[in-house]
Each structure stands twice: as structure tokens, then as C-alpha cells.
Design a protein around this motif. Structure first.
Motif, PDB file in Angstrom:
ATOM      1  N   GLU A  64       3.668   3.203  -1.979  1.00  0.00           N
ATOM      2  CA  GLU A  64       3.365   2.445  -0.767  1.00  0.00           C
ATOM      3  C   GLU A  64       2.113   3.041  -0.141  1.00  0.00           C
ATOM      4  O   GLU A  64       1.964   4.265  -0.083  1.00  0.00           O
ATOM      5  CB  GLU A  64       4.523   2.535   0.224  1.00  0.00           C
ATOM      6  CG  GLU A  64       4.206   1.944   1.588  1.00  0.00           C
ATOM      7  CD  GLU A  64       5.275   2.264   2.620  1.00  0.00           C
ATOM      8  OE1 GLU A  64       4.917   2.686   3.731  1.00  0.00           O
ATOM      9  OE2 GLU A  64       6.470   2.110   2.295  1.00  0.00           O
ATOM     10  N   GLN A  65       1.204   2.172   0.306  1.00  0.00           N
ATOM     11  CA  GLN A  65       0.026   2.643   1.033  1.00  0.00           C
ATOM     12  C   GLN A  65      -0.369   1.583   2.050  1.00  0.00           C
ATOM     13  O   GLN A  65      -0.504   0.407   1.706  1.00  0.00           O
ATOM     14  CB  GLN A  65      -1.151   2.924   0.079  1.00  0.00           C
ATOM     15  CG  GLN A  65      -2.375   3.510   0.751  1.00  0.00           C
ATOM     16  CD  GLN A  65      -2.149   4.936   1.238  1.00  0.00           C
ATOM     17  OE1 GLN A  65      -1.298   5.650   0.710  1.00  0.00           O
ATOM     18  NE2 GLN A  65      -2.874   5.343   2.252  1.00  0.00           N
ATOM     19  N   GLN A  66      -0.516   2.007   3.300  1.00  0.00           N
ATOM     20  CA  GLN A  66      -0.864   1.080   4.373  1.00  0.00           C
ATOM     21  C   GLN A  66      -2.122   1.560   5.078  1.00  0.00           C
ATOM     22  O   GLN A  66      -2.323   2.760   5.265  1.00  0.00           O
ATOM     23  CB  GLN A  66       0.279   0.959   5.389  1.00  0.00           C
ATOM     24  CG  GLN A  66       0.005  -0.059   6.495  1.00  0.00           C
ATOM     25  CD  GLN A  66       1.118  -0.122   7.511  1.00  0.00           C
ATOM     26  OE1 GLN A  66       2.100   0.606   7.418  1.00  0.00           O
ATOM     27  NE2 GLN A  66       0.964  -0.976   8.518  1.00  0.00           N
ATOM     28  N   LEU A  67      -2.976   0.636   5.442  1.00  0.00           N
ATOM     29  CA  LEU A  67      -4.156   0.913   6.258  1.00  0.00           C
ATOM     30  C   LEU A  67      -4.259  -0.204   7.296  1.00  0.00           C
ATOM     31  O   LEU A  67      -4.779  -1.288   7.007  1.00  0.00           O
ATOM     32  CB  LEU A  67      -5.421   0.984   5.393  1.00  0.00           C
ATOM     33  CG  LEU A  67      -6.742   1.189   6.152  1.00  0.00           C
ATOM     34  CD1 LEU A  67      -6.766   2.564   6.821  1.00  0.00           C
ATOM     35  CD2 LEU A  67      -7.935   1.050   5.188  1.00  0.00           C
ATOM     36  N   ILE A  68      -3.725   0.035   8.478  1.00  0.00           N
ATOM     37  CA  ILE A  68      -3.674  -0.938   9.573  1.00  0.00           C
ATOM     38  C   ILE A  68      -3.062  -2.249   9.070  1.00  0.00           C
ATOM     39  O   ILE A  68      -1.860  -2.369   8.952  1.00  0.00           O
ATOM     40  CB  ILE A  68      -5.058  -1.136  10.220  1.00  0.00           C
ATOM     41  CG1 ILE A  68      -5.594   0.221  10.728  1.00  0.00           C
ATOM     42  CG2 ILE A  68      -4.974  -2.113  11.375  1.00  0.00           C
ATOM     43  CD1 ILE A  68      -6.924   0.148  11.431  1.00  0.00           C
ATOM     44  N   THR A  90      -4.087   6.194  -1.915  1.00  0.00           N
ATOM     45  CA  THR A  90      -5.092   6.554  -0.922  1.00  0.00           C
ATOM     46  C   THR A  90      -5.624   5.282  -0.288  1.00  0.00           C
ATOM     47  O   THR A  90      -5.239   4.169  -0.690  1.00  0.00           O
ATOM     48  CB  THR A  90      -6.237   7.362  -1.566  1.00  0.00           C
ATOM     49  OG1 THR A  90      -7.134   7.809  -0.539  1.00  0.00           O
ATOM     50  CG2 THR A  90      -7.008   6.533  -2.575  1.00  0.00           C
ATOM     51  N   SER A  91      -6.483   5.419   0.675  1.00  0.00           N
ATOM     52  CA  SER A  91      -7.074   4.250   1.336  1.00  0.00           C
ATOM     53  C   SER A  91      -8.499   4.581   1.748  1.00  0.00           C
ATOM     54  O   SER A  91      -8.854   5.747   1.937  1.00  0.00           O
ATOM     55  CB  SER A  91      -6.248   3.835   2.554  1.00  0.00           C
ATOM     56  OG  SER A  91      -6.148   4.900   3.486  1.00  0.00           O
ATOM     57  N   VAL A  92      -9.303   3.535   1.892  1.00  0.00           N
ATOM     58  CA  VAL A  92     -10.706   3.669   2.295  1.00  0.00           C
ATOM     59  C   VAL A  92     -10.984   2.626   3.362  1.00  0.00           C
ATOM     60  O   VAL A  92     -10.766   1.426   3.137  1.00  0.00           O
ATOM     61  CB  VAL A  92     -11.662   3.470   1.102  1.00  0.00           C
ATOM     62  CG1 VAL A  92     -13.114   3.447   1.589  1.00  0.00           C
ATOM     63  CG2 VAL A  92     -11.462   4.563   0.068  1.00  0.00           C
ATOM     64  N   GLY A  93     -11.438   3.052   4.518  1.00  0.00           N
ATOM     65  CA  GLY A  93     -11.807   2.127   5.577  1.00  0.00           C
ATOM     66  C   GLY A  93     -13.297   1.822   5.534  1.00  0.00           C
ATOM     67  O   GLY A  93     -14.133   2.724   5.396  1.00  0.00           O
ATOM     68  N   THR A  94     -13.642   0.541   5.639  1.00  0.00           N
ATOM     69  CA  THR A  94     -15.065   0.141   5.617  1.00  0.00           C
ATOM     70  C   THR A  94     -15.391  -0.775   6.791  1.00  0.00           C
ATOM     71  O   THR A  94     -16.415  -1.445   6.778  1.00  0.00           O
ATOM     72  CB  THR A  94     -15.393  -0.580   4.301  1.00  0.00           C
ATOM     73  OG1 THR A  94     -14.612  -1.784   4.223  1.00  0.00           O
ATOM     74  CG2 THR A  94     -15.103   0.296   3.098  1.00  0.00           C
ATOM     75  N   GLY A 104     -11.343  -2.770   4.428  1.00  0.00           N
ATOM     76  CA  GLY A 104     -11.293  -1.674   3.473  1.00  0.00           C
ATOM     77  C   GLY A 104     -10.312  -1.961   2.360  1.00  0.00           C
ATOM     78  O   GLY A 104     -10.146  -3.122   1.958  1.00  0.00           O
ATOM     79  N   ALA A 105      -9.644  -0.907   1.885  1.00  0.00           N
ATOM     80  CA  ALA A 105      -8.736  -1.076   0.744  1.00  0.00           C
ATOM     81  C   ALA A 105      -7.656  -0.007   0.753  1.00  0.00           C
ATOM     82  O   ALA A 105      -7.884   1.119   1.198  1.00  0.00           O
ATOM     83  CB  ALA A 105      -9.504  -1.022  -0.571  1.00  0.00           C
ATOM     84  N   THR A 106      -6.492  -0.379   0.257  1.00  0.00           N
ATOM     85  CA  THR A 106      -5.435   0.571  -0.095  1.00  0.00           C
ATOM     86  C   THR A 106      -5.313   0.574  -1.617  1.00  0.00           C
ATOM     87  O   THR A 106      -5.369  -0.485  -2.249  1.00  0.00           O
ATOM     88  CB  THR A 106      -4.087   0.177   0.534  1.00  0.00           C
ATOM     89  OG1 THR A 106      -3.763  -1.168   0.152  1.00  0.00           O
ATOM     90  CG2 THR A 106      -4.156   0.263   2.049  1.00  0.00           C
ATOM     91  N   THR A 107      -5.171   1.751  -2.201  1.00  0.00           N
ATOM     92  CA  THR A 107      -5.206   1.853  -3.657  1.00  0.00           C
ATOM     93  C   THR A 107      -4.071   2.740  -4.150  1.00  0.00           C
ATOM     94  O   THR A 107      -3.565   3.601  -3.425  1.00  0.00           O
ATOM     95  CB  THR A 107      -6.548   2.440  -4.139  1.00  0.00           C
ATOM     96  OG1 THR A 107      -6.752   3.708  -3.490  1.00  0.00           O
ATOM     97  CG2 THR A 107      -7.696   1.527  -3.807  1.00  0.00           C
ATOM     98  N   ALA A 108      -3.708   2.528  -5.399  1.00  0.00           N
ATOM     99  CA  ALA A 108      -2.662   3.338  -6.036  1.00  0.00           C
ATOM    100  C   ALA A 108      -3.021   3.547  -7.501  1.00  0.00           C
ATOM    101  O   ALA A 108      -3.546   2.653  -8.161  1.00  0.00           O
ATOM    102  CB  ALA A 108      -1.299   2.666  -5.919  1.00  0.00           C
ATOM    103  N   ARG A 109      -2.732   4.759  -7.985  1.00  0.00           N
ATOM    104  CA  ARG A 109      -2.910   5.101  -9.390  1.00  0.00           C
ATOM    105  C   ARG A 109      -1.582   5.604  -9.935  1.00  0.00           C
ATOM    106  O   ARG A 109      -0.902   6.409  -9.315  1.00  0.00           O
ATOM    107  CB  ARG A 109      -3.973   6.190  -9.526  1.00  0.00           C
ATOM    108  CG  ARG A 109      -4.446   6.541 -10.954  1.00  0.00           C
ATOM    109  CD  ARG A 109      -3.548   7.474 -11.754  1.00  0.00           C
ATOM    110  NE  ARG A 109      -2.931   8.552 -11.043  1.00  0.00           N
ATOM    111  CZ  ARG A 109      -3.522   9.705 -10.734  1.00  0.00           C
ATOM    112  NH1 ARG A 109      -4.760   9.943 -11.090  1.00  0.00           N
ATOM    113  NH2 ARG A 109      -2.868  10.646 -10.049  1.00  0.00           N
ATOM    114  N   LEU A 110      -1.202   5.115 -11.104  1.00  0.00           N
ATOM    115  CA  LEU A 110      -0.012   5.628 -11.767  1.00  0.00           C
ATOM    116  C   LEU A 110      -0.279   5.697 -13.266  1.00  0.00           C
ATOM    117  O   LEU A 110      -1.196   5.047 -13.783  1.00  0.00           O
ATOM    118  CB  LEU A 110       1.220   4.773 -11.446  1.00  0.00           C
ATOM    119  CG  LEU A 110       1.175   3.267 -11.757  1.00  0.00           C
ATOM    120  CD1 LEU A 110       1.633   2.990 -13.179  1.00  0.00           C
ATOM    121  CD2 LEU A 110       2.065   2.504 -10.770  1.00  0.00           C
TER     122      LEU A 110
END
Length: 871
Positions: A64-68, A90-94, A104-110
């Protein structure tokens, strides 16, 4: 998200991973939300609960990843969940100021099966239909790619980046969300009118949400009897979409190398634009005053590792071609006259950027006719991926966007942990065997000392008492096929620096040569194949500082020898011993609490705390026993001397006034067996056994006396605070100083009375002091009476000089004097000896003050020892 009585998501249990990418789960246009320094977890919790109620049973939460307003949720089926590892989000705000989270974006790696990296990007790029907004969308996408970092997984491959992994490291990447790209160079009203032909009621009824048949088929306004192919029917939706897609900003940016040109793909678009609709309507585009043009704002892109590598290869090829062209022009190989003469026409913004074109075999891609992409992963495994379908859902009415979904089938290799471990062990064994055959190696064997010792656990010295010497041996054999150079290394200390090859309580001999305990290590020796070396280890604990630490469990007889084999592996040889507690080094207040049976009786016991505070003896019982044994043995030796000693032999108390406590008395007796004897005597003291019986049967009486005298001096010297502690001595010293100042000096009897009054403030110390004085006075009396009864003959030693009276040893010679003079010398010598062991050293004393203190301590002891002589 409405609740469902039964799972309503596509694919049901056939789906291995569900990835839900949401935007605007909160109002991102709100300044309060945009500037909030944290993300409200209640929103994500609500969506998780709703999603989990709709998922089939058995699915497990993965990430789970949330950015606003952005929320990314991932779930895995029971079969796939066990293969999921190394999850990193992780997340990146732009957004505002380039970093806020309203965009921006929320991202996940598995990682699946230890073989396949998957990356999921859920984005919301900048909105707007003008050129500035388009550039900002491209900038947002580039920022997300550059600033996204996942946790490193170094052990999977040597190529892993210690600082973290990028999106580009994925074997399969999926970029989804509201990309906000619009339709260019075509009026919005024209698009709306064109699409209205396909969104009338009679046609829209065929758009059934969540129906793979209807939503993936081309929706047409043609009659059912029309048999024309939709792509050839000018009135079909497919024809309309085909006419609009060339104006799609995303396709144009990919084609011109501005964004998503580095290998990203998209499935065929066979659905209406996803934006902008009237909320609550099906197929009704924006009817507000703004009448925003329909666009495919919401997209699902994907990229394989092979796509990215092929793009990188084309860019590299184009740059090398440009470099070659520049070199040819610089060398004058050809002159550029016009465009027809240009050998290479390189545009860094466009060349190698046709990432959205269909790939064919000439591009280096292995794509089968059924749409399957074969990819070699970063770990070297062959995987396959295929886009099953890609569609929008018109019947979701709660937003002005229509959601998308896509289903991919992924075939991946999975590492079986048990098989991997077995193969790894077999390979490691083979590699080790091959490597070891060419490397020097030794085998260290701990020689069995007795049936109770086990060399497999290192060197065990067993029980070790104070001053006891024990030996153990090691055998080092070169068991390799090449010569081995070996040495002992300095052990690391607490500060990280080497601290000698062995602790102070251990001596090491290699082939009968004592090794210096240097910090860095010993000089190496060489063993040829089959040769052996012998190592002797000797343990002895004699230092009283170490004894105190061992008694208090602040230290242990536990250490490690480090044997270095050059170009081979180090050998760590554990050494241990079981310390036997001793009365040496203990304070007076602890000694008087030791019960009958001695300190050894309490070994490894936990006595009741209330009982441990009870005072059992008025003075240390060990002091009672030592003074009693020395007095008894000393008087017997003195009495027998006149009867059995030759006339020519000088009595030792006449040679050494400090007899039997002067160390020079012992020198000729301190040969082999001395340390063992004093250790056994101390052990008898600690276990409440007979002191004289503990000494070797054949040991002469004089040597026995010296051993016990030495032990008494050590016992007194080991008391941490001194038999007369700093507080008592401060009062005694103050008394002497005040007495020196008075005009009327106190008599010796008055001084002794005053000093005894001071000592009586500490009864146990006072009684201990009296015990010692009683011993010394008795020995002085006996030696004085013997000297008076029989004058010694002239010594045969050439160093002796004869005068009238008794003999006196002065700087190696003997002088004859009176018996009274000999007694004074004995009292002075004994006072000097015990002044150095009875008193604690006051902290901070100057050199001058220290000399005064030493003089007063000697005077005090002489004062008490003169009592009988003057009384």
C-alpha cells in the motif's frame, strides 16, 4: 466502491495479482489537503476494507502506498503470495513547487519467485490543455522516473545498486493513472459531435460495464445485419477512434521523444475517451459551460526489460553514428554541401524514440503472433507476458472519468527454496573442494588432556585457582598439498586495535619457543605438507587486579587465539577456564561475612541477600588462620634452631631483620614448586582446609614458613581499601600532625592509647590490626630471647665482618652488635615492610606529602612494636 455479495472483480481466482491505482481519493484541489504535511490513513483504510470485501477469498495484502489523493493497493492470490518478496514502496510529489503531493506518483516494487522484478506506477500528472500544461506533464513523468528509488536487493545479483533500484531496473513495469494527455489540433466541439454519433441511447445500450465481450468489441452504429468489418465501415466507432488517435498527445509525445518514448507500450485503444463526462451519466460528455473536449486522459502503459534495453541500444547506436560523423567532418573526410550530402542526420530529441511503434523482428524483439512477449529478466530467466484485454467502463457513474482496467498474463520462473538451497550447497561444496585443493590449509587438533576434556569445543583448562599453573597443548598439521605459512594474530580490543596474541594470563609456546605477546602478531613459520607444529598453552592468574575482576564477575577466563594461514582461512581457537573464587582481593567488610567452609563453599551459589549482610567474624577468618599458622611454625623453627643448627650457620633472623617477611629471605627458596605451594596454600585458605597440610610433605619447615609469610603479605596487599583505610588513616595522620605542633609531646603510651581509640571506630579493622601486631610481637620476642641466650659464631661468608656482640647484616655484610640493637633493627624492618601493605594510598598526594605519610606509617607501627620492649 459499492459492496458486492460475491466477488465482482474481473478474473476472479484466476488472477494472481490485483493492482488498484486510484487518483483523487481526497479533494486535491483543496489547499488544506495539498499542503497537509501528512497523509490521512483513514482514507486508505476505507478503500482497503471495500476492496477486501469484493476480492475472492484467500487473497493476501501485499503493498500500500498513498500520497494525498493517490492510492496504490496490491493483493496476491494464495498461490502467488508465497512467491512475493522484497516489496518496496515509495512516492514522488511533483505538484506545487515541484514537490507537493497534489500531483505525482505512488510506486511499488516486488520480486516474484526470486527471478522477476515487477514495478507498478500510479500517477496523476499535470492538468490543462495548453502547451505549458503539456510540457509540465512531460516534466512530471521525467521527475517520477528520475526520483523514484526502491530499496536495494543486493544479494540477488552483483549488479544491484547499493543506493537503491530504479523503475528502469524492472523486468516488467506498469505505468497507470490519470496521465491527463489531451487531443491536439482538433476542436473539442468537433470531437464531441463526432463521438455523439456513437453515444446515442440505441447504441450505448450495447456498452455493458465489466463485460469482456461488449467492452472489448467495437461499438458500432451499424445495423446487426451489416457484415462490414468495423475497420472498413466509415460509420463504425473503430473508424472514428482511428481518426482521433493521431491527435492524441501521449502518442505524439512518445513519437517525438518527449515522454514515455523509452520502450513503453500501450494496448490497442478500442474504447471511448475516458474524460470528461457528466457525473452520473453514460456516454454524456461535459455539458457544462466549459464543454471540455473528450480525451483519453486515463491510460495503462507497460514496458518489458527487453523494451528498455532495445531502446537504449538504438540511442547508443545513433549517438555513435553522430560521433563518427563529427569525427569524419573534423578530419575533412567529406564536406557538407547540402542536405543530400549529409551521411548521418542525427536529432538527439527524436532519434531512437519511436517507442510506441509496433515492434517487429528487425527491432530485436521476440513477439509471437498471439501477442506474447518473451523477455530475459535481470536474473537471467526467460519470462513471457501477454496483454489479455484493455478497456474502459462506461457504467461507473461516480466520477467525470471512466475507469480502465487491463489484464496481463505473465509466465515467470520461480525459484524453489529447497531446491535452490540444495543446489547452492552442492555447488559451494564443489567450489570449496576445488579451491581448497590449491590453497594452504591446516588442521588444528586440541590434544586431549584427560578423559573429561573435549577438544572439539576449543581449549578447556577446567577449574583454575589463583597462581595455579596449568598446561594444554595443540597440534597444528599442514593437511593441504602446498606449504602453509602461519602465525598468531593480535586480537582486536574494544577500541578495534590489536591487543596482543593472547591475554596476560596465558603464555604461548610454539615448538618450545615462547612467543612474544606483541600486539600485531608473531613472525610466520612454514609447514610443508604433512608437517606438524606443537603449541603449548600455559595459564596462570597471579595479578591481583585481575583477581578482583574475576571475583566480581567483571572479567572471565574466556578468550580466542587467532591463527592466520597466509592465503588460507583463519582459525579461531576458543580458550576457557572456570575461575575458582578466592578470598584474595576482597574488602574487609566482605571477608568478615564469609562463613565457615571458606569462600569456595559459596562458589556459584546465590546466598540469601539478608543473610549475606550478617557479620560472621570479628575479623577475617583467613587472617586468623594465617597468623596462627605462621606463629606456630615460626616459633617451632626458632626453638629448634639452637638445637639442630650448626654453630657456623647464622640464624636467618640475624641475617634479615625483617625475617620472615622480608622478600630477600625467600630468594634462595623460590625455586621450582614455589608457585604451586603458594597456590595450594591459598586454595586451603579459601576452602577452610589446613594450611600446613596443604603444602608438599617433603618441603622443609623454613620454606613452608616463607610460603605462608609470602601469602600473608599478599593477602594484606590485596585488600582493595587497605586494612587501615583512607578514612582511618586520615584521622591517624591528623593526630600525628597535631601532636607535632604541641609543646608537650605525648608519651608513647598516650600515643598508643589515642591511636587505638581511633582504630576502635572500625572494630573489624582494629581486631585485624591487633592480630597482626600480636604475631609480629611474638616473633620478635622469640628471636630476641634466642639471640640473648646464644650469640652466633663468626660467619664463614667472606662478605661478613666481625665486631663485638650480635651479628647485623648491613649492605651484604654482618656486624656484631648488642641484642637490643638487633631488636630495634628487626622492629624497624618489619615496620617498613608492613607499612607498605597495610595502608591505603590517599589520592592526590604530592611527592613530598607522600614521603611524610610513609614516615608516619612506619613510626606508627614501630610505636606499637616497642610496647613490649619498653613496657
Amino acid at each position: 466502491m459499492p459492496k458486492h455479495d460475491s466477488p465482482a472483480l474481473p478474473g476472479n481466482e484466476d488472477v494472481g495479482l490485483y493492482v488498484l491505482a486510484l487518483q483523487e481519493v481526497v479533494d486535491i484541489n483543496s489547499t488544506t489537503e495539498a499542503l497537509r504535511p501528512y497523509t490521512d490513513p483513514a482514507v486508505a483504510k476505507k478503500w482497503r476494507e471495500e476492496l477486501e470485501s469484493a476480492l475472492p477469498k484467500g487473497y493476501r495484502f501485499v503493498a500500500e502506498q498513498q500520497l494525498i489523493g493517490l492510492l496504490l493497493l496490491i493483493y496476491a492470490s494464495a498461490d502467488v503470495a508465497d512467491d512475493v518478496r522484497f516489496v518496496s514502496t515509495t512516492s514522488v510529489g511533483t505538484g506545487l513547487m515541484g514537490y507537493m503531493g497534489n500531483k505525482g506518483a505512488t510506486t511499488a516494487r516486488l520480486v516474484l519467485g526470486d527471478t522477476t522484478r515487477l514495478v507498478f506506477v500510479n500517477c496523476h500528472l499535470a492538468a490543462g490543455a495548453d502547451k505549458t500544461a503539456l510540457d509540465r506533464r512531460n516534466w512530471d513523468a521525467a521527475q517520477i522516473s528520475q526520483r523514484t528509488r526502491f530499496d536495494p536487493i543486493e544479494h540477488l545479483t552483483e549488479e544491484s545498486q547499493p543506493s537503491g533500484e530504479y523503475i528502469s531496473d524492472a523486468d516488467f513495469a506498469f505505468w497507470v493513472g490519470d496521465l491527463n494527455y489531451r487531443l491536439q489540433t482538433i476542436p473539442g466541439d468537433d470531437v464531441r459531435r463526432l463521438l455523439m454519433l456513437h453515444t446515442r441511447n440505441e447504441s450505448i445500450q450495447s456498452l455493458k460495464d465489466d463485460s469482456a465481450t461488449d467492452t472489448r468489441s467495437v461499438v458500432s452504429s451499424a445495423t446487426p445485419d451489416d457484415e462490414l468489418d468495423p475497420s472498413e465501415d466509415p460509420a463504425s466507432l473503430q473508424t472514428t477512434l482511428t481518426s482521433l488517435l493521431p491527435h492524441d498527445e501521449l502518442h505524439l509525445q512518445m513519437k517525438h521523444g518527449k515522454a514515455f518514448h523509452d520502450g513503453w507500450r500501450e494496448g490497442p485503444i478500442a474504447f471511448l475517451p475516458t474524460y470528461k463526462y457528466d457525473v452520473g451519466s453514460v456516454g454524456v460528455f461535459d455539458s457544462s459551460d466549459k464543454k471540455r473536449a473528450p480525451s483519453w486522459c486515463d491510460r495503462i502503459l507497460y514496458r518489458t526489460r527487453r523494451d528498455k534495453l532495445a531502446y537504449d541500444a538504438r540511442v547508443k547506436e545513433a549517438r555513435e553514428a553522430k560521433k563518427k560523423e563529427d569525427e569524419m567532418q573534423a578530419n575533412g573526410t567529406f564536406a557538407v554541401a547540402d542536405d543530400d550530402d549529409i551521411l548521418y542526420d542525427y536529432d538527439p530529441d527524436a532519434d531512437g524514440m519511436e517507442g510506441n511503434d509496433d515492434y517487429d523482428e528487425n527491432d530485436g524483439y521476440d513477439e509471437t503472433n498471439d501477442g506474447v512477449l518473451r523477455v530475459t529478466t535481470k536474473e537471467g530467466f526467460d519470462d513471457e507476458i501477454r496483454l489479455e484485454y484493455y478497456t474502459a467502463h462506461q457504467r461507473v457513474l461516480s466520477s467525470d472519468h471512466k475507469p480502465l482496467d487491463a489484464v496481463f498474463s505473465l509466465k515467470y520462473d520461480s525459484v524453489v527454496p529447497e531446491l535452490k538451497a540444495r543446489v547452492h550447497a552442492e555447488v559451494a561444496k564443489d567450489l570449496d573442494k576445488a579451491e581448497n585443493e590449491g590453497r594452504p590449509n591446516v588442521t588444528v587438533v586440541v590434544d586431549q588432556h584427560d578423559k573429561t576434556t573435549d577438544g572439539s569445543q576449543g581449549v578447556d583448562f577446567g577449574d583454575v585457582k589463583w597462581n595455579q599453573v596449568k598446561h594444554r597443548t595443540l597440534t597444528i598439521a599442514n593437511t593441504s598439498r602446498v606449504p602453509a605459512r602461519l602465525s598468531f594474530l593480535g586480537r582486536p580490543s574494544d577500541g578495534g586495535e590489536p591487543s596482543g596474541i593472547a591475554p596476560d594470563w596465558l603464555r604461548v609456546k610454539l615448538n618450545d619457543i615462547l612467543l612474544s605477546n606483541v600486539s600485531t602478531g608473531t613472525d610466520p613459520i612454514t609447514l610443508v605438507p604433512g608437517e606438524t607444529a606443537s603449541v603449548e598453552l600455559e595459564i596462570q592468574v597471579a595479578d591481583l587486579g585481575l583477581v578482583r575482576e574475576l571475583n566480581d564477575s567483571h572479567n572471565h577466563l574466556d578468550d580466542t587465539l587467532v591463527l592466520r594461514v597466509e592465503d588460507g582461512r583463519d582459525h579461531f581457537i576458543p580458550m576457557r577456564a572456570n575461575w575458582q573464587e578466592t578470598s584474595l582481593g576482597r574488602a574487609i567488610d566482605k571477608l568478615v561475612r564469609i562463613p565457615e567452609g571458606g569462600i569456595r563453599k559459596l562458589q556459584h551459589q546465590r546466598p540469601d541477600r539478608t543473610k549475606s549482610r550478617d557479620i560472621r567474624f570479628s575479623a577475617p577468618r583467613e587472617l586468623f588462620r594465617l597468623t596462627e599458622a605462621i606463629e606456630e611454625l615460626g616459633i617451632r623453627i626458632i626453638a629448634e634452631w639452637d638445637m639442630i643448627a650448626p654453630e657456623s650457620e647464622v640464624a636467618p633472623w640475624l641475617q634479615w631483620p625483617g625475617w620472615p617477611f622480608d622478600q630477600t629471605c625467600w630468594t634462595e627458596w623460590m625455586g621450582e614448586g614455589w608457585n604451586r605451594a603458594i597456590s595450594e596454600a591459598c586454595d586451603a585458605l579459601d576452602s577452610d582446609q589446613s594450611l600446613t597440610a596443604s603444602l608438599p610433605a617433603g618441603m622443609p619447615a623454613m620454606q613452608r614458613l616463607y610460603v605462608l609469610a609470602n601469602l600473608l603479605v599478599m593477602f594484606l596487599q590485596s585488600i582493595p581499601e587497605g586494612l587501615i583505610d583512607e578514612n582511618l588513616w586520615h584521622q591517624i595522620d591528623h593526630y600525628f600532625a597535631e601532636n607535632d605542633k604541641t609543646k608537650r609531646k605525648s608519651t608513647e603510651d598516650e600515643q598508643r592509647t589515642a591511636l587505638q581509640e581511633i582504630l576502635s571506630h572500625s572494630p573489624s579493622r582494629n581486631i585485624s590490626f591487633i592480630l597482626l601486631l600480636t604475631l609480629l610481637e611474638r616473633l620478635l620476642q622469640e628471636t630476641a630471647s634466642t639471640s640473648a641466650a646464644k650469640e652466633p659464631a663468626t660467619p664463614t661468608s667472606p662478605l661478613a665482618k666481625v665486631a663485638g656482640g650480635t651479628l647485623q647484616r648491613v649492605k651484604g655484610t654482618f656486624a656484631r652488635g648488642s641484642a637490643a640493637s638487633q631488636g630495634e633493627q628487626a622492629r624497624a624492618a618489619l615496620s617498613r615492610i608492613f607499612a607498605g601493605v597495610l595502608f591505603s594510598e590517599a589520592a592526590g598526594e604530592s611527592k613530598k606529602s607522600h614521603g611524610v605519610q610513609d614516615r608516619r606509617r612506619v613510626e606508627m607501627l614501630e610505636l606499637f612494636l616497642r610496647k613490649d620492649a619498653t613496657g
